[in-house]
Scaffold this motif. Structure first.
Motif, PDB file in Angstrom:
ATOM      1  N   SER A  45      13.522  -0.545  -0.271  1.00 25.57           N
ATOM      2  CA  SER A  45      12.334   0.187   0.171  1.00 25.57           C
ATOM      3  C   SER A  45      12.395   1.635  -0.291  1.00 25.57           C
ATOM      4  CB  SER A  45      12.226   0.126   1.700  1.00 25.57           C
ATOM      5  OG  SER A  45      13.401   0.651   2.297  1.00 25.57           O
ATOM      6  N   ASP A 170       9.522  -0.681   8.676  1.00 24.04           N
ATOM      7  CA  ASP A 170       8.081  -0.884   8.842  1.00 24.04           C
ATOM      8  C   ASP A 170       7.414  -1.177   7.505  1.00 24.04           C
ATOM      9  OD1 ASP A 170       8.041  -0.644  11.569  1.00 24.04           O
ATOM     10  OD2 ASP A 170       7.427   1.457  11.607  1.00 24.04           O
ATOM     11  N   PHE A 171       7.852  -0.480   6.449  1.00 21.32           N
ATOM     12  CA  PHE A 171       7.305  -0.747   5.116  1.00 21.32           C
ATOM     13  C   PHE A 171       7.652  -2.163   4.666  1.00 21.32           C
ATOM     14  CE2 PHE A 171       6.616   3.851   4.080  1.00 21.32           C
ATOM     15  CZ  PHE A 171       5.337   3.715   3.582  1.00 21.32           C
ATOM     16  N   GLY A 174       5.733  -4.566   6.869  1.00 21.34           N
ATOM     17  CA  GLY A 174       4.312  -4.420   6.564  1.00 21.34           C
ATOM     18  C   GLY A 174       3.946  -5.046   5.237  1.00 21.34           C
ATOM     19  N   SER A 175       4.810  -4.861   4.221  1.00 25.87           N
ATOM     20  CA  SER A 175       4.522  -5.442   2.903  1.00 25.87           C
ATOM     21  C   SER A 175       4.589  -6.961   2.953  1.00 25.87           C
ATOM     22  CB  SER A 175       5.504  -4.896   1.859  1.00 25.87           C
ATOM     23  OG  SER A 175       6.820  -5.353   2.101  1.00 25.87           O
ATOM     24  N   ASP A 178       1.423  -8.065   4.728  1.00 25.00           N
ATOM     25  CA  ASP A 178       0.270  -7.902   3.838  1.00 25.00           C
ATOM     26  C   ASP A 178       0.271  -8.939   2.725  1.00 25.00           C
ATOM     27  OD1 ASP A 178      -0.421  -5.805   5.411  1.00 25.00           O
ATOM     28  OD2 ASP A 178      -0.152  -4.247   3.902  1.00 25.00           O
ATOM     29  N   ALA A 396       2.725   7.766   0.456  1.00 21.74           N
ATOM     30  CA  ALA A 396       2.506   7.333   1.832  1.00 21.74           C
ATOM     31  C   ALA A 396       3.615   7.857   2.732  1.00 21.74           C
ATOM     32  CB  ALA A 396       2.449   5.802   1.893  1.00 21.74           C
ATOM     33  N   THR A 400       0.543   7.905   7.697  1.00 24.17           N
ATOM     34  CA  THR A 400      -0.414   6.957   7.121  1.00 24.17           C
ATOM     35  C   THR A 400      -0.131   5.525   7.557  1.00 24.17           C
ATOM     36  OG1 THR A 400       0.879   6.499   5.108  1.00 24.17           O
ATOM     37  CG2 THR A 400      -0.588   8.429   5.069  1.00 24.17           C
ATOM     38  N   MET A 401       0.939   5.318   8.296  1.00 19.14           N
ATOM     39  CA  MET A 401       1.258   3.974   8.765  1.00 19.14           C
ATOM     40  C   MET A 401       0.270   3.561   9.846  1.00 19.14           C
ATOM     41  SD  MET A 401       3.860   3.144   6.920  1.00 19.14           S
ATOM     42  CE  MET A 401       4.718   1.779   7.695  1.00 19.14           C
ATOM     43  N   ASP A 657      -2.360  -4.063   6.125  1.00 17.18           N
ATOM     44  CA  ASP A 657      -2.215  -2.882   6.980  1.00 17.18           C
ATOM     45  C   ASP A 657      -1.778  -1.637   6.223  1.00 17.18           C
ATOM     46  OD1 ASP A 657      -2.967  -4.104   9.351  1.00 17.18           O
ATOM     47  OD2 ASP A 657      -0.946  -4.830   9.785  1.00 17.18           O
ATOM     48  N   LEU A 658      -0.952  -1.795   5.183  1.00 10.85           N
ATOM     49  CA  LEU A 658      -0.388  -0.637   4.500  1.00 10.85           C
ATOM     50  C   LEU A 658      -1.439   0.022   3.610  1.00 10.85           C
ATOM     51  CD1 LEU A 658       3.173  -1.874   3.472  1.00 10.85           C
ATOM     52  CD2 LEU A 658       2.493  -0.596   5.502  1.00 10.85           C
ATOM     53  N   THR A 659      -1.603   1.330   3.786  1.00 12.35           N
ATOM     54  CA  THR A 659      -2.641   2.058   3.058  1.00 12.35           C
ATOM     55  C   THR A 659      -2.430   2.000   1.552  1.00 12.35           C
ATOM     56  OG1 THR A 659      -2.876   3.569   4.925  1.00 12.35           O
ATOM     57  CG2 THR A 659      -3.796   4.281   2.845  1.00 12.35           C
TER      58      THR A 659
END
Length: 716
Positions: A45, A170-171, A174-175, A178, A396, A400-401, A657-659
């Motif tokens: 990450s 979280d990344f 989240g990835s 997504d 990010a 931005t989360m 969810d991830l911008t």
């Protein structure tokens, strides 16, 4: 382009279809095993520079003389509405959390630093230094989260956490989420579009199978590459997204050409050969173009860009090879059963559409008023591109989360009770501080300049000194970037004078500032590389200098419009809520270059398939207007279907969810949509009508150029 490149491959594969399919199935399972065994452990990450900007110099000095500069430090925030920190209940509660965390052992946690209490005495910080690398900390931080969740069972206190490891986790999660969202949306809609295009369920299923196979094999190869080169976690998202898009589209083009030849009465073998000499050649050319365009990302020296390039190139190459070999084998094995489970209503509609000449009508309307069509379409695209000139780029950050993510909840509490900058401090590294005889005076001058009291630490070997200070708010904001610039250009030279060259700035904000600068500085080389490459390849294919020039200009217009809409929606917040997107301060600094390379490659699909049909008909009839109508009519349904598949696949990934993935998916979807509508339906016929025979102008001094045949080799 010789016949050996596609026709012989298709013949060999079709001659022994079961053997060909078996080879691909074996490759699929081997790659799946490699991906399942090695891929996750080889993804990070984090990202690293592959050159030597100032922050990297500082990080290398810290690594050499002090500690791992990327080691995660988690910040635990304990708050209470019932007690103040002076009371024994608060102190005991905080002590117990620190004790429980330390009991995880030195292989997970190395230390908990001295606590900080806020002015209201209702909140305290516990700094936790994680053991191992940043990626190892990401894997272990959930154990700290379990302790915090248990502590929150006491309703008199609230405990949250944020930090590098929590943010990275979280990344990662989240990835992955997504990715599932993108697949759940993109795949069903792609199947529906394929059924509408082919009118047969069996034919619709084959491109999806090819795409999934290409994705798995590409990820298996990526897992092997990851053994020697650190890959970003987003390589999976990019490979999956690109694999679904191009894997389905490439197969779609070839299958439809095969079915078209069968409808004309050609035998199965002849239809396979004709498709391999026409559509397969276009697929090969398109794939080569995408690969070479994406290779432009290697100009940017960070492993994030290299990972995006590697993931895209692997899946495109695999998709092309599968389309040229596995697909003919499947077609040969199925024969006319490829039309099994036909949907009569869809087939009837397609026949009616061909007879009514829908795309003929579109071409006639546009070519009837070419100047108005040209200025109207260009005006729309230019208007869409205008917001791009206000773009602000960055990376990010925690702010931005999504609001429900643990890292953001912890950050917001930290920012409200203390300072968000404590999560990611700015770090100054002073080389050989013993040379600076008046160091104390220099430090005092620096402290006066920043108006605060930084934390100073000297390495055991006395070779470096670190000075840590907390910027206000999120380290990923534009204000933090400006703070880095001010430090480097004004504050440090003013405070350290002749020793300023020995002072280097790092930390999350500094790394982001350097990343953005590197990305911005490499835009021109990437753009020149991709534009030059596209122009040369199209010149070779169509033996014209105006066709590639128009293609380059049209692609710039569609990409520019996509850039403008990204800024308008995400940065300016116009319509973002309609799509469920979060308004952010800046656009991902890696996105413009990535989109440019990817979109220029993908857009060649439509230009090659459309223009090659127009060129083929023009060579036979010498009638420019009729050739444009023929090209639109013969490719309209299939290109529209291919574009819609890309739009829904990219749009599916924008629904996460991830911008940063929202921006990427939205930008790709919008650009493909504009390219397949305004560009193909309006700009292409309008310009071809205005230029007439000059479309195919090639200066006599370029006649020596080789001619790469793409379409028009059908046996007559």
């Amino acid at each position: 382009m010789s016949a050996l490149s596609t026709s012989n491959l298709a013949k060999s594969a079709a001659r022994k279809p079961r053997t060909t399919i078996l080879i691909w199935v074996i490759a699929f399972f081997i790659a799946g095993g490699l991906a399942g065994t090695f891929l996750q452990g080889n993804l990070s990450s984090q990202w690293r520079f592959l050159n030597n900007p100032e922050s990297q110099v500082a990080d290398d000095l810290i690594a050499e003389h002090l500690r791992d500069p990327y080691a995660a430090v988690e910040t635990v925030i304990v708050t209470s509405d019932s007690f103040k920190y002076d009371q024994i209940e608060f102190v005991s509660f905080a002590d117990q959390i620190a004790t429980d965390i330390l009991e995880l052992g030195p292989e997970i946690v190395t230390s908990t630093r001295e606590r900080i209490v806020n002015e209201d005495r209702d909140a305290a910080l516990i700094f936790v230094r994680m053991a191992g690398s940043a990626d190892e900390a990401t894997l272990e931080v959930e154990k700290i989260h379990e302790i915090i969740d248990h502590a929150n069972e006491n309703d008199q206190f609230s405990v949250v956490v944020t930090g590098n490891a929590t943010l990275s986790l979280d990344f990662v999660e989240g990835s992955e989420k997504d990715l599932l969202t993108g697949e759940a949306i993109g795949i069903p809609f792609a199947v529906i579009i394929l059924i509408l295009v082919f009118g047969a369920i069996m034919a619709a299923a084959i491109p999806l199978i090819i795409a999934i196979l290409a994705i798995v094999i590409a990820l298996g190869v990526a897992a092997v590459i990851g053994e020697g080169f650190q890959l970003s976690i987003f390589v999976v998202n990019v490979a999956t997204m690109m694999g679904l898009a191009v894997g389905i589209d490439y197969s779609l083009f070839i299958i439809e050409r095969y079915r078209e030849e069968r409808r004309k009465g050609s035998s199965i073998d002849d239809s396979i050969e004709i498709a391999s000499n026409t559509a397969s050649r276009a697929v090969l050319f398109s794939g080569i173009t995408v690969v070479l365009a994406v290779a432009g990302l290697f100009f940017v020296p960070t492993d994030l860009f290299w990972s995006l390039a590697i993931g895209s190139i692997l899946v495109v190459m695999t998709s092309v090879i599968a389309a040229l070999t596995l697909l003919p084998a499947i077609i040969k094995l199925l024969g006319d059963r490829i039309n099994k489970w036909s949907i009569k209503a869809v087939v009837k509609r397609q026949d009616a559409e061909l007879k009514s000449g829908f795309w003929d009508k579109i071409a006639s309307v546009v070519m009837g008023q070419p100047i108005i069509s040209l200025f109207l379409s260009v005006g729309i695209l230019v208007a869409m591109a205008i917001p791009y000139f206000d773009i602000s780029t960055g990376l990010a950050g925690v702010s931005t989360m999504p609001e429900h993510f643990r890292s953001r909840t912890g950050f917001e509490t930290l920012d409200s009770k203390f300072s968000g900058g404590l999560m990611a401090p700015i770090i100054l590294v002073v080389e050989r501080p013993d040379r600076t005889l008046d160091l104390q005076d220099r430090l005092e001058a620096f402290t006066d300049a920043i108006g605060g009291f930084p934390v100073v630490e000297t390495s055991p070997d006395k070779q470096i000194m670190t000075i840590s200070l907390a910027p206000p708010g999120d380290a990923a904001t534009a204000d933090a970037m400006k703070a880095i610039q001010t430090l480097r250009e004004q504050t440090i030279p003013g405070a350290f004078g002749p020793y300023a060259d020995d002072v280097h700035v790092t930390g999350w904000a500094a790394r982001q500032a350097d990343f953005t600068e590197v990305a911005d500085n490499r835009q021109i080389p990437v753009i020149v590389f991709v534009l030059g490459l596209s122009f040369i390849l199209l010149t070779l294919v169509f033996r014209s200098i105006l066709v590639p020039l128009k293609a380059v200009i049209m692609n710039l217009l569609s990409v520019g419009a996509a850039y403008g809409l990204i800024v308008l929606v995400f940065q300016k917040g116009v319509g973002n809520e309609i799509f469920g997107f979060q308004q952010v301060e800046s656009i991902e600094s890696w996105l413009p270059i990535f989109l440019f390379a990817i979109l220029f490659g993908l857009s060649m699909d439509y230009h090659v398939f459309l223009l090659s049909r127009i060129k083929e008909h023009f060579s036979e009839t010498d009638d420019n207007r009729a050739s444009v109508a023929h090209g639109l009519r013969s490719t309209g349904r299939i290109i529209t279907g291919a574009a819609l598949i890309m739009v829904v696949v990219f749009g599916g990934f924008a629904a996460g969810d991830l911008t940063l993935l929202q921006q990427m998916g939205f930008g790709l979807a919008v650009a493909v949509f504009l390219d397949a509508t305004l560009v193909r339906s309006v700009l292409v016929p309008a310009t071809m009508r205005l230029l007439g025979r000059r479309n195919w102008y090639l200066p006599s001094w370029l006649e020596w150029l080789p001619h790469l045949d793409i379409e028009g080799l059908r046996k007559r």
